[in-house]
Design an enzyme around this catalytic site. Structure first.
Site, short mmCIF file in Angstrom:
data_model
loop_
_atom_site.label_atom_id
_atom_site.label_comp_id
_atom_site.label_asym_id
_atom_site.label_seq_id
_atom_site.Cartn_x
_atom_site.Cartn_y
_atom_site.Cartn_z
N GLU A 1 37.93 37.56 34.27
CA GLU A 1 38.76 38.34 35.10
C GLU A 1 38.46 37.85 36.73
O GLU A 1 37.48 38.26 37.19
CB GLU A 1 38.48 39.87 34.85
CG GLU A 1 38.81 40.35 33.84
CD GLU A 1 40.57 40.57 33.35
OE1 GLU A 1 41.27 40.33 34.25
OE2 GLU A 1 40.81 40.55 32.26
N CYS B 1 40.78 42.23 43.65
CA CYS B 1 41.25 40.91 43.06
C CYS B 1 42.90 41.06 42.99
O CYS B 1 43.55 39.98 42.95
CB CYS B 1 40.71 40.85 41.57
SG CYS B 1 40.88 42.15 40.63
#
Lengths: 589, 481
Positions: free
Chosen positions: A320, A355
């Site tokens: 991720e 993110c």
């Protein structure tokens, strides 16, 4: 409410802890679930009515805005007094601290320790403990209870690590963890159920199913920007799927890291779920071991190390990562709403240290001034005249990242492009929301993921050009578009590749358990959230069952031309061909 | 080859960027071309497979052509369904909003196939890659040179050369290809190759699917019915020596059986071998040869160990000239011998006896996870134990290898047998990125999302996260006062 089952967990649920797997859903369980959903219905309908009614729509909007504003004026924070602000506390350099603590206790975590840990967990996994539905649900309920009971501690740790405003922390860390837990608890039975599939004529008669089984012992390496959520969300997935887990929280959020160690020890089964604190040496020791799955959240650089280490043991990985998430803003948008949602995806989202935060904006040249004005006004509304003093915004995580961000801003050709913001306070590690207009494309700020409160705006002649601009860069984790133009939406969805995309809003898709969350290309691989988390930590085992009747000798040698014809017909699903071949009809010779 | 490889990959990337491979029409036409490629060149494929492995046409059809035709037809039938966006449920709180999961191609993908089923293991993944709308480079195994040459020559005649390329070559070429940037690598082969591929893929964060092998055990429960026993033995013999003479990743590696049954089993297997391959299997056209000298030597050395040689109950003869090894049965060879430590991948069949068949579960669990487990039993409780207590890519009850042709079942390993899966819809998924797409309007806007934070907003969000809509309504109405 489905929540009630989470709120009042019963200790005695674990009585069946050691018992064997019970995969199949009982009809009673089904009915109970149905009852739960139906009790929600009246409220849903009520709100739906309210929302659908055209006259109430603007009203609701106005009403909410009005309330927000009025309370804003009062500026009272009764419930916030409980937590002392700790932003001014001198920062601790985390990695060295973590090691120091460990050495003090005389228990440096090395390869030998890591090996023993994995061996221990593997034997725990092999005795079947983690496989039972009861064990899984008991752990999940314990996590839900932990989040509820220790909310203050968690918020406190997040305050220490990131000065994360309480409400922001509640929204992004506590609530998302809770809802992930709740979802897993209520749907686990259904997820665990083997999936029946059709079988083909070739294997007739037979039956087939796909069974989800735990991988074994899995490693979760988490990160510092949402140190609580990004540790527990994957953990919930791993436990739901019945794995034994090692969690390695980030050393850059030391308070949360040590709190997680303490809390998980207290609440969940420590014989199958462990936390290892530490920095590079500890992570290295962990990565040398054989895992059955690794989930890593963080940067592309470290991801490469993780994947290369995993290759030695053929361990599947979920990575991720992040990327420069663009937001294309068309000129036909509702400016105020769009600006707020953009800010919601930048400065109120861990101050851009996320993110999926908006990395930069792409907008038509003619529209940029209006957008900048709206953002300037929004920043003042959200954070006041002096944003570095605002307590409604997270600080930069540490000195290293502060220096990195300062360097991005100070680069020649970049610093003069600052439209507003740019103020910083190194002592408190605070940088004000900063908007930059048309920085050079080859400047560092346009090359690396910003991961902070700097927001460059890139102008294009036509908004459509934005798509090509996005496609000229590595694939981001999220791509955003604000427009009312349906054709543009369609082009955006078809032509842009990104982990996920959200139109006319930011960040929200992360909160939807029905959507997979994960990257593509440079933004990572594999996905999780909701059922996808369960699947991410499950091996899907194909099970085919046959009887002994219906044997076709065609399969076996000695091979003859007749067998070849029959096989052709069988594979082609050609029934007449099958019959012809069986009765020995010779079509060719 | 020179600079060509790197250039041709660039060319593929450009074609992909133009969107050429994305249209459903393109994908369907390519799938149709694969069907034509196989059906119009049957004889050539038969002869290539005969040259490389001595495969009989019936076996070729069953394990290679048939598999490709079936997969392509299945993909053609279902493609419209696969490419359609799936709905993702959204909480009402975000109303009005729409959530979708849209499959999109990954880009330019690399398929590295193996030599044992050189046509089907090459084209089956390519079918998946094309269905998902990718540009593909296929590297067939250099150890099946005739098939590799066939693919290199004929694929360009049938498929779109701008988007599908075959690159021939050995280890050097493999390494060279692995140095390039790919959007996905699909590898079929051994664990060592898998490690090399994944390490190389880490450099560009390329996702990989590894289709490896392992020692696939077969559990034989004592069956009372003579008919059932007959079928069972046939299926085992067919699964061991049938597909490529045991050189198959899902082939039967060894048998677990109760001691009292072993003598009968050996006798039945011996009879079946006679029936399948005649008195002199060496002259049978119905059995493959060993692929090359290296593998022949590897198998030969497995039998060299005196303790292993002593355990041979049937067969054991070999002919180095024509790379032939007779179907060979061994009873209880030492468990620490090479034969029982590594994947056999050849016509040697060890039979391991246990006192009680239930012990076979422990036996299997003490070894790396295999790609497949086979179990012949009518005992439902035992079946459930096998499902729940062992781990493997797949389990097949009362048959062997047929799981490979079930389009609805995922095919792939776990642990040492690899990861990722394909076949049917799973092939499509393996070569697709599932993109989450959420769409919203500009109204209504929930102000409590934004700072400055205050108590009302905290209460609002608490309720919102519980999806407590009544609570939300009350909060809004009451706060007005």
């Amino acid at each position: 409410m489905p929540s009630s089952s989470v709120e009042e967990p019963r200790r005695d649920d674990g009585s069946g802890e050691g018992t064997r797997v019970k995969i199949y859903k009982s009809p009673k369980g089904l009915q109970e679930e149905k009852a739960k959903t139906t009790s929600n219905l009246p409220y849903l309908l009520l709100l739906l009515l309210l929302l659908l009614h055209p006259s109430t729509l603007p009203l609701l909007h106005f009403k909410l805005a009005a309330i927000g504003l009025s309370v804003n004026l009062a500026r009272e924070r009764p419930s916030f007094q409980a937590l002392p602000r700790k932003a001014a506390v001198p920062l601790r350099v985390s990695s060295s601290m973590a090691t120091e603590v460990m050495e003090e206790k005389g228990q440096a975590f090395d390869s030998r320790k890591a090996e023993a840990l994995v061996r221990d967990l593997r034997s725990r996994f092999e005795d079947g403990r983690t496989r039972s539905y009861e064990w899984r649900v008991f752990q999940l309920k314990a996590i839900a209870r932990m989040v509820k009971e220790r909310e203050k501690d968690i918020l406190g740790a997040l305050m220490t690590d990131l000065s994360k405003p309480e409400l922001e922390a509640f929204v992004t860390e506590i609530s998302l963890t809770k809802s992930a837990c709740k979802k897993a608890i209520s749907e686990l039975k259904a997820w665990m159920k083997p999936e029946k599939v059709k079988t083909s004529i070739i294997t007739f008669p037979s039956s087939a199913e796909i069974v989800s089984e735990p991988f074994g012992v899995v490693l979760i390496i988490s990160t510092w920007n949402f140190p609580f959520l990004l540790s527990l969300d994957p953990l919930i997935g791993a436990i739901s799927a019945g794995n034994a887990v090692v969690l390695k929280p980030s050393e850059s959020a030391p308070a949360t890291s040590s709190l997680l160690t303490k809390l998980l020890e207290e609440y969940v089964d420590g014989s199958a779920v462990r936390v290892v604190e530490g920095a590079v040496p500890e992570t290295t020791a962990l990565l040398e071991q054989r895992w059955d799955k690794i989930l890593y959240t963080g940067s592309g650089r470290v991801a490469r190390i993780v994947m290369a280490a995993a290759a030695k043991h053929l361990t599947p990985v979920i990575l991720e990562l992040g990327g420069k998430c663009p937001a294309i803003v068309d000129s036909n948008v509702d400016l105020e709403v769009a600006a707020k949602r953009l800010m919601g995806g930048k400065w109120t989202c861990n101050n851009g240290q996320a993110c999926i935060a908006v990395d930069h904006i792409i907008t038509p040249k003619s529209f940029a001034p209006k957008l900048i004005e709206a953002l300037r006004a929004g920043v003042e509304e959200f954070f006041g005249k002096n944003p570095t003093e605002s307590q409604d915004m997270s600080r930069v995580v540490n000195r290293y990242h502060f220096a990195r961000l300062a360097k991005l801003m100070d680069e020649d050709g970049v610093s003069e492009k600052i439209v507003f913001g740019g103020e910083r306070d190194e002592g408190k590690l605070r940088i004000a929301p900063t908007v930059l207009l048309d920085v050079p494309g080859d400047s560092q700020i346009m090359q690396e993921e910003i991961f902070g409160p700097l927001l460059p705006i890139v102008t294009v002649d036509k908004v459509e050009d934005g798509i090509a601009l996005v496609n000229s860069r590595p694939k981001p984790l999220a791509a955003y578009l604000f427009t009312k133009n349906d054709l543009l939406k369609q082009q955006f969805v078809q032509r842009v590749s990104a982990g996920g995309m959200l139109i006319n809003d930011t960040v929200l898709h992360l909160t939807v358990p029905g959507l997979p969350f994960g990257g593509v290309g440079e933004s990572g691989m594999g996905s999780y959230h909701g059922k996808f988390s369960f699947d991410a930590f499950s091996h899907k085992k194909a099970v085919l069952s046959r009887g002994f009747v219906g044997e076709i000798n065609t399969r076996y040698p000695p091979y003859t031309p007749k067998k070849q014809r029959l096989l052709k017909a069988l594979i082609g699903g050609n029934i007449i061909g099958i019959i012809l071949a069986l009765i020995g009809w010779n079509t060719k010779e | 080859m020179g600079e060509e490889v790197e250039e041709s990959i660039d060319g593929l990337r450009q074609s992909f960027r133009t969107g050429r491979t994305r249209s459903v029409a393109w994908r369907k036409s390519q799938l149709g071309s694969i069907v034509r490629l196989v059906s119009e060149n049957e004889e050539k494929i038969f002869s290539a497979l005969y040259q490389d492995l001595g495969k009989h046409p019936v076996e070729c059809y069953r394990d290679e052509l048939g598999v490709v035709l079936k997969s392509a037809a299945y993909a053609l039938r279902n493609l419209d369904k696969w490419v359609a966006p799936k709905k993702g449920n959204l909480p009402l709180l975000f109303f009005p909003a729409r959530g979708q999961v849209i499959p999109e191609p990954l880009g330019v993908v690399l398929v590295i196939s193996s030599w044992n089923f050189p046509i089907s293991l090459a084209l089956d993944p390519v079918i998946g890659a094309i269905s998902a709308g990718n540009a593909v480079v296929l590297k067939p195994s250099e150890l099946a040179p005739a098939c590799s040459a066939f693919l290199a020559e004929h694929v360009p005649l049938y498929l779109d050369t701008k988007a599908v390329k075959v690159v021939e070559g050995g280890v050097d070429m493999g390494e060279r290809l692995l140095r390039q940037r790919w959007d996905k690598i699909f590898f079929t082969g051994g664990p060592k190759g898998g490690q090399i591929v994944m390490s190389a893929a880490a450099r560009y964060l390329t996702p990989v699917t590894l289709e490896l092998g392992g020692k696939c055990p077969t559990i034989l429960d004592t069956l009372s019915d003579a008919y059932d026993v007959k079928i069972m033995v046939k299926r085992i013999a067919g699964g061991k020596w049938g597909p490529c003479c045991g050189q198959a990743c899902i082939g039967v590696d060894y048998i677990l059986v109760e001691r009292k049954f072993s003598a009968t089993l050996i006798e039945l297997l011996r009879r079946t071998i006679k029936k399948f391959y005649g008195e002199n299997p060496q002259s049978s056209k119905s059995i493959c040869r060993i692929v090359n000298r290296d593998h022949f030597e590897r198998l030969k050395s497995m039998l060299k160990d005196p303790a292993v040689a002593d355990s041979i109950k049937f067969g054991g003869s070999m002919d180095e000239e024509i790379l032939f090894i007779e179907p060979t049965i061994l009873l209880d060879p030492p468990l620490d011998s090479e034969l029982m430590m590594s994947e056999i991948f050849g016509p040697l069949l060890p039979i391991i006896t246990v006192d009680n068949i239930q012990e076979s579960i422990e036996f299997i669990n003490s070894r790396p996870k295999p790609l497949a487990i086979y179990a012949f039993t009518k005992n439902e409780a035992f079946k459930q134990r096998i499902i729940k207590e062992t781990s493997s890519g797949s389990i097949t009850f009362n048959d062997v290898m047929v799981q490979f042709v079930c389009d609805e079942l995922p095919f792939g390993g776990v642990g040492q047998s690899g990861f990722g899966r394909y076949h049917g819809k799973y092939s499509f998924d393996t070569f697709s990125h599932e993109k989450a797409v959420m769409r919203r309007g500009f109204f209504p806007e929930l102000e409590p999302r934004y700072p400055p934070w205050n108590d009302f907003k905290l209460r609002f969000i608490r309720l919102a996260y519980r999806f407590n809509y009544l609570g939300l309504l009350l909060l809004m109405l009451l706060s007005r006062r």
